[in-house]
Structure formats: C-alpha cells, structure tokens
Design an enzyme around this catalytic site. Structure first.
Site, short mmCIF file in Angstrom:
data_model
loop_
_atom_site.label_atom_id
_atom_site.label_comp_id
_atom_site.label_asym_id
_atom_site.label_seq_id
_atom_site.Cartn_x
_atom_site.Cartn_y
_atom_site.Cartn_z
N GLY A 51 30.77 -34.46 -46.70
CA GLY A 51 29.41 -34.23 -46.19
C GLY A 51 28.36 -34.55 -47.26
N ASP A 72 35.91 -38.55 -40.90
CA ASP A 72 35.62 -37.46 -39.97
C ASP A 72 36.58 -36.35 -40.38
OD1 ASP A 72 35.35 -35.58 -38.02
OD2 ASP A 72 35.52 -36.98 -36.34
N VAL A 73 36.06 -35.29 -40.98
CA VAL A 73 36.94 -34.27 -41.55
C VAL A 73 37.72 -33.48 -40.49
CG1 VAL A 73 35.63 -33.99 -43.70
CG2 VAL A 73 35.09 -32.53 -41.73
N ASN A 109 32.39 -29.39 -48.29
CA ASN A 109 31.00 -29.07 -47.93
C ASN A 109 30.66 -29.47 -46.50
OD1 ASN A 109 27.89 -28.87 -48.54
ND2 ASN A 109 28.26 -30.97 -47.82
N TYR A 152 30.73 -20.56 -35.59
CA TYR A 152 30.31 -20.82 -36.98
C TYR A 152 30.63 -19.63 -37.87
CZ TYR A 152 27.14 -22.39 -40.75
OH TYR A 152 26.60 -22.79 -41.95
N ALA A 176 32.89 -17.37 -37.45
CA ALA A 176 34.35 -17.25 -37.60
C ALA A 176 34.88 -18.28 -38.58
CB ALA A 176 35.02 -17.41 -36.23
N1 NAD Z 1 21.55 -25.35 -44.99
C1 NAD Z 1 21.86 -24.09 -44.74
O1 NAD Z 1 20.97 -23.29 -44.37
C2 NAD Z 1 23.28 -23.60 -44.92
C3 NAD Z 1 23.50 -22.21 -44.94
C4 NAD Z 1 24.80 -21.75 -45.10
C5 NAD Z 1 25.85 -22.64 -45.22
N2 NAD Z 1 25.60 -23.97 -45.19
C6 NAD Z 1 26.76 -24.86 -45.27
O2 NAD Z 1 26.59 -25.80 -46.33
C7 NAD Z 1 27.22 -27.03 -45.98
C8 NAD Z 1 26.20 -28.16 -46.08
O3 NAD Z 1 25.13 -27.86 -45.23
P1 NAD Z 1 23.80 -28.73 -45.20
O4 NAD Z 1 22.71 -27.81 -44.81
O5 NAD Z 1 23.69 -29.56 -46.41
O6 NAD Z 1 24.12 -29.66 -43.93
P2 NAD Z 1 23.50 -31.07 -43.50
O7 NAD Z 1 23.51 -31.07 -42.02
O8 NAD Z 1 22.23 -31.33 -44.23
O9 NAD Z 1 24.60 -32.09 -44.04
C9 NAD Z 1 25.93 -32.03 -43.57
C10 NAD Z 1 26.61 -33.34 -43.87
O10 NAD Z 1 27.93 -33.25 -43.32
C11 NAD Z 1 28.21 -34.43 -42.60
N3 NAD Z 1 29.20 -34.19 -41.55
C12 NAD Z 1 29.01 -33.51 -40.39
N4 NAD Z 1 30.13 -33.54 -39.65
C13 NAD Z 1 31.05 -34.23 -40.38
C14 NAD Z 1 32.39 -34.60 -40.15
N5 NAD Z 1 33.01 -34.29 -38.99
N6 NAD Z 1 33.04 -35.30 -41.09
C15 NAD Z 1 32.41 -35.64 -42.24
N7 NAD Z 1 31.13 -35.34 -42.51
C16 NAD Z 1 30.46 -34.64 -41.59
C17 NAD Z 1 26.87 -34.88 -42.03
O11 NAD Z 1 26.86 -36.26 -41.69
C18 NAD Z 1 25.93 -34.53 -43.18
O12 NAD Z 1 25.80 -35.61 -44.09
C19 NAD Z 1 27.76 -26.84 -44.56
O13 NAD Z 1 29.13 -26.48 -44.62
C20 NAD Z 1 26.92 -25.70 -44.02
O14 NAD Z 1 27.58 -24.99 -43.00
C21 NAD Z 1 24.34 -24.47 -45.04
#
Ligand code: NAD
Length: 248
Positions: free
Chosen positions: A12, A62-63, A89, A155, A157
């Site tokens: 990601g 695609d993870v 991530n 989410y 879970a």
């Molecule tokens: N931003 C927040 O508020 C927040 C809060 C808590 C946890 N998180 C966690 O932090 C991590 C990053 O979040 P973010 O806010 O940077 O998200 P984001 O949406 O900005 O980026 C996520 C990235 O993951 C990629 N992605 C999505 N599905 C995918 C798949 N199937 N295979 C490969 N890549 C994939 C997307 O293309 C994107 O580049 C996530 O796990 C999210 O759940 C984020």
C-alpha cells in the site's frame, strides 16, 4: 535512523501512510519496494524517490491474493537480493452499518486488511530466518483497540486480528531475531476517511483530545522507528498514534 543496505517491502505504498514510510526508509538508505494494487501511483512514487537519487521499485500486488503476495516477495528478491523489512500497511476502510454488511464485503475487508498480514509475513520468513534478523511492522488501527466509532465492524475485527497476529508472530519469531510490532493510528489525514463526509469528519475530530487529525509523517516516522535498530528490544508492541483518542 540508518537503513543502509536493507531492503524493505511496503504494501500500500502508492499513497498515504505507506508512501510516507517508503520515503523515510529510502531516505535512510533502504532499497524500497513500493507494492500496491495501483501500479500507476506506485510508479509515480518510485519516480519521485529515484529522482532524489534513492533506490525504489514499484511492484503491482493485490494483497488479497496469496499468489500475488508470493510474486511481490520474489520481485523484491530479484530487484535487491533479499528482504529485511516488511511493512504490512495496505488496507481499505468501510463504514457500512451492521445490518448492511454482506458476506462478500466482509470477506473482502478481512482478506485485504488481515489475511494479507499473515501471508506476507509467511512469505518473507525464509529470507529473514536465513539471516537471523528482520523487522515486521503491521498497521492496525484505533478501531482494532476499541472497536472504533464510525467504521464498519469488519474493519474493527480485521484490525483487532492484526494485534493478535503481531503478538503471535512476535512470540514465535523472537528466537529467529525477527521483531514484529504494530502501529495503531487514529484518524490520519490521508483521505482514507473522506467517505465519512464533512459532518462525519467534524464529529470524529471533536473526539480527538489533540483537536486535529494526525499527519501522515507523524505515523510513518513511528513505523520507521520500529523498523530500525534503535527499536531492537521492542517486539509484540502495539504503539498508539492517535492524538490521545485512546490510551492503550
Ligand atoms: N488514515 C487513517 O485515518 C488510518 C487510521 C487507522 C489505521 N489506518 C491504516 O493505515 C494503513 C494505511 O492507511 P492510509 O490512510 O494510508 O490509506 P490510503 O487509502 O491512503 O492508502 C492505502 C493504499 O493501499 C492500497 N491498497 C488498497 N487495497 C489494496 C490491495 N488489495 N492490495 C494492495 N494495495 C492495496 C491503495 O491503493 C493505497 O495506495 C491502512 O491499513 C489503514 O487501515 C489508517
């Protein structure tokens, strides 16, 4: 923090926290594999880093698919000869009410957010075990700590499951010299929560003692610390980065 000679896979990594992690690791000397489902954006991130004179490679994955995770790890090995660091991530968010979550949505959210963490870890283990060293950092969430406020329960879970995996792997891999930790961000300014709309975002911000969303580098720098030798005595930890929304 010095990552010279280390190879890091960040899933990601095309945007948001993952891209922020890749930037810090690459600027610290790591070879970074920008693994993302969005190859165009991952290539853009690769271009930006290589223009700085850093070593980066975009890889499409695609993870949700274990076969694609295996290909991602092989591509990292082919590009840079090994894997030292894995940042799990990649994730997607949903805010679907309890009554409306379908089996298909549940499977999708849990596969992308949770199943991927198990299998990416499984696939990098041979490289790390061989060297008797490695760092794995998993992105959980405040929602995995307290159930969340606005998010769907698939989410919560999945993110709680990541904490279980982090601790289980940490205990099982410690004697292999592999540290496994998690970061649990609260609301962070990457756009992942935009679907909540203005009122949703305002309501969430009011719940944050520090009075604002976190900034991407404020989360990425904690992830990078856990990838570093400075954090060598930490394993099985879940580090909250949430502006005081929850005290773990
Ligand atoms: N931003 C927040 O508020 C927040 C809060 C808590 C946890 N998180 C966690 O932090 C991590 C990053 O979040 P973010 O806010 O940077 O998200 P984001 O949406 O900005 O980026 C996520 C990235 O993951 C990629 N992605 C999505 N599905 C995918 C798949 N199937 N295979 C490969 N890549 C994939 C997307 O293309 C994107 O580049 C996530 O796990 C999210 O759940 C984020």
């Amino acid at each position: 923090m010095d990552f010279t000679g280390k190879t890091a896979i960040i899933t990601g990594a095309a945007k948001g926290i993952g891209r922020g992690c890749a930037e810090i690791l690459a600027r610290g000397g790591a070879n970074v594999v920008l693994a993302d489902i969005n190859l165009g954006m991952a290539r853009e991130a690769e271009r930006a880093l290589t223009e700085e004179g850093l070593r980066a490679k975009a890889v499409q994955v695609d993870v949700k698919s274990v076969a694609e995770i295996e290909k991602m790890v092989r591509a990292a090995d082919e590009a840079f000869g090994t894997v030292d660091i894995l940042v799990n991530n990649a994730g997607i968010f949903h805010a679907t009410p309890i009554e409306e979550i379908t089996e298909q949505e549940w499977d999708n959210i849990v596969d992308i957010n949770l199943k991927s963490v198990f299998f990416a870890t499984q696939k990098v283990l041979p490289y790390m075990r061989k060297k008797k060293s490695g760092k794995i950092v998993n992105l959980s969430s405040l929602a995995g700590r307290n159930g969340g406020f606005t998010n769907g329960l698939g989410y919560s879970a999945a993110k709680a499951g990541i904490i279980g995996l982090t601790r289980g792997f940490a205990a099982r891999l410690a004697r292999d010299g592999i540290n496994v930790n998690a970061v649990a961000p609260g609301s962070t300014d990457t756009g992942i929560l935009d679907g909540l709309g203005e009122d949703g975002i305002r309501g969430l911000t009011e719940k944050i003692p520090l009075g604002r969303f976190g900034k991407t580098p404020e989360v990425a720098s904690v992830v990078a610390f856990l990838c570093s030798e400075e954090a060598a005595f930490m394993t099985g930890a879940v580090v909250d980065v949430n502006g005081g929304m929850y005290f773990g």
